[in-house]
Design an enzyme around this catalytic site. Structure first.
Site, PDB file in Angstrom:
ATOM      1  N   HIS A  85     -18.429   2.617 -15.905  1.00  0.00           N
ATOM      2  CA  HIS A  85     -17.966   2.106 -14.611  1.00  0.00           C
ATOM      3  C   HIS A  85     -18.982   2.488 -13.546  1.00  0.00           C
ATOM      4  O   HIS A  85     -19.943   3.212 -13.812  1.00  0.00           O
ATOM      5  CB  HIS A  85     -16.568   2.622 -14.276  1.00  0.00           C
TER       6      HIS A  85
ATOM      7  N   HIS B 290     -18.897   4.263 -10.709  1.00  0.00           N
ATOM      8  CA  HIS B 290     -18.895   5.475  -9.897  1.00  0.00           C
ATOM      9  C   HIS B 290     -20.228   6.206 -10.074  1.00  0.00           C
ATOM     10  O   HIS B 290     -20.805   6.230 -11.163  1.00  0.00           O
ATOM     11  CB  HIS B 290     -17.723   6.375 -10.264  1.00  0.00           C
TER      12      HIS B 290
ATOM     13  N   ASP C 154     -21.345   9.209 -10.384  1.00  0.00           N
ATOM     14  CA  ASP C 154     -21.624  10.253 -11.376  1.00  0.00           C
ATOM     15  C   ASP C 154     -21.829   9.689 -12.774  1.00  0.00           C
ATOM     16  O   ASP C 154     -22.129  10.432 -13.713  1.00  0.00           O
ATOM     17  CB  ASP C 154     -20.516  11.316 -11.374  1.00  0.00           C
ATOM     18  N   HIS C 155     -21.712   8.373 -12.900  1.00  0.00           N
ATOM     19  CA  HIS C 155     -21.941   7.725 -14.198  1.00  0.00           C
ATOM     20  C   HIS C 155     -23.134   6.769 -14.176  1.00  0.00           C
ATOM     21  O   HIS C 155     -23.538   6.293 -15.243  1.00  0.00           O
ATOM     22  CB  HIS C 155     -20.692   6.962 -14.634  1.00  0.00           C
TER      23      HIS C 155
ATOM     24  N   HIS D 270      -8.203   3.017 -14.342  1.00  0.00           N
ATOM     25  CA  HIS D 270      -8.928   3.847 -13.382  1.00  0.00           C
ATOM     26  C   HIS D 270      -8.944   3.130 -12.031  1.00  0.00           C
ATOM     27  O   HIS D 270      -8.480   1.994 -11.919  1.00  0.00           O
ATOM     28  CB  HIS D 270     -10.347   4.114 -13.896  1.00  0.00           C
TER      29      HIS D 270
ATOM     30  N   ASP E 288     -13.800   6.707 -17.394  1.00  0.00           N
ATOM     31  CA  ASP E 288     -12.761   7.518 -16.793  1.00  0.00           C
ATOM     32  C   ASP E 288     -11.433   6.781 -16.922  1.00  0.00           C
ATOM     33  O   ASP E 288     -11.376   5.570 -16.756  1.00  0.00           O
ATOM     34  CB  ASP E 288     -13.041   7.750 -15.317  1.00  0.00           C
TER      35      ASP E 288
ATOM     36  N   HIS F 281     -16.355  15.667 -19.182  1.00  0.00           N
ATOM     37  CA  HIS F 281     -16.036  15.233 -17.814  1.00  0.00           C
ATOM     38  C   HIS F 281     -15.076  16.214 -17.142  1.00  0.00           C
ATOM     39  O   HIS F 281     -14.056  15.842 -16.581  1.00  0.00           O
ATOM     40  CB  HIS F 281     -15.446  13.812 -17.845  1.00  0.00           C
TER      41      HIS F 281
END
Length: 319
Positions: A62, A64, A66-67, A145, A216, A274
């Site tokens: 996805h 976000h 941090d990914h 999510h 997530d 995570h």
């Protein structure tokens, strides 16, 4: 297959954990696939024994940060190193291509190798294969999510049975390239005119192994279905069980949600990743507590740490 964790923190990095990235090594073809690419992932490669030059596919769950924030820099470095002549295929949510194009355009970064971006939404919605070649298939599903997030299942196709070299010698089959054909189960005509069925020299077909990468998400049926019967489930475990209410609000999983998913799916082994950066020295709740909570439900559970490697087999072994 071998899995190596390059980042196991959620949201932001800590001194011990970088943000999300998992490498899947396919040594039989000198190839590597990457799942998520948080900021600093290319630095993690430098600290590992992985060879970035073997990177062939990247799967993003996805959008976000941090990914995905590490992806433009990693792709640019690959180009500068001149080590990606075969190209790289990217898979991810709809906005992935526009995000990459925007960053590369505004930074005047040129990618000098073939780069293809594949949207995964249709495969997830229709239940079709996202990727297939002679050795592997990849499926995906939509998780629950705050933004569209996808889990991936990597399945190795059945392996040919073990080749009986002694039997081949007894039949006076000369060693050489013909052995490779026979190992694949092909029928080969020898120079003396004999026709040899390769399947008669091979044992029973062996099952391949499977890995599911799930982050997530809050607990959901889609994750259970995708993970059903997998050898290894890598599942997010952002929060401890005591913070389940926050997990539902933020649509993340607790340690017990991850374990429940593993138990209901009947997987071989669960690895928690995570983790929230709140679980550091000084917090009364520690990562070990999350592991203990999960093991109470699903005993064969490990806690991921950066640079942990796991050989994916019908019975997984960690190192």
């Amino acid at each position: 297959m071998q899995v190596t964790f390059l980042g196991t923190s959620s949201g932001v990095p800590t001194r011990a954990r970088n943000v999300s990235a998992v490498a899947l090594r396919l040594p039989q073809r000198s190839e590597m696939w990457l799942f998520d690419c948080g900021e600093g992932t290319q630095h993690q490669f430098l600290r590992s024994d992985l060879r970035l030059s073997q990177l062939r596919r990247v799967f993003i769950t996805h959008m976000h940060g941090d990914h995905v924030f590490g992806l433009p820099g990693l792709l640019a470095s690959l180009g500068l190193a001149g080590s990606s002549s075969a190209g790289v295929d990217l898979y991810g949510p709809d906005p992935l291509e526009s995000y990459l194009n925007g960053v590369l355009r505004t930074s005047s970064t040129r990618i000098g190798y073939p780069l293809a971006v594949h949207r995964v939404r249709d495969a997830a919605e229709q239940g079709t294969l996202l990727f297939e070649d002679d050795d592997f298939t990849v499926r995906c599903t939509l998780l629950t999510h705050r933004v569209p997030a996808y889990a991936y299942r990597i399945e190795q196709k059945p392996l040919a049975g073990r080749f009986d070299i002694e039997k081949a010698r007894e039949l006076n089959i000369p060693p050489g390239p013909v052995y490779a054909q026979l190992k694949r189960g092909e029928t080969v005509t020898l120079e003396d005119g004999r026709s040899i069925d390769g399947t008669s020299l091979c044992g029973e077909e062996r099952p391949g192994v499977s890995v599911v990468y799930c982050t997530d998400t809050v607990f959901c049926e889609a994750a259970i279905e995708l993970a059903r019967g997998a050898d290894l489930l890598i599942h997010e475990s952002t929060f401890a069980h005591g913070e389940a209410e926050m997990a539902f609000q933020k649509q993340h999983s607790t340690s017990t949600m991850a374990a429940q998913t593993a138990a209901e799916a009947g997987v071989g082994q669960l690895v928690l990743t995570h983790l929230s950066p709140r679980y550091v020295l000084g917090n009364p709740v520690t990562p070990q507590d999350l592991l203990n909570e999960a093991k109470a439900i699903f005993p064969n559970t490990l806690l991921a740490k950066d640079f942990l490697s796991i050989d994916v087999k019908p019975r997984c072994n960690s190192s």
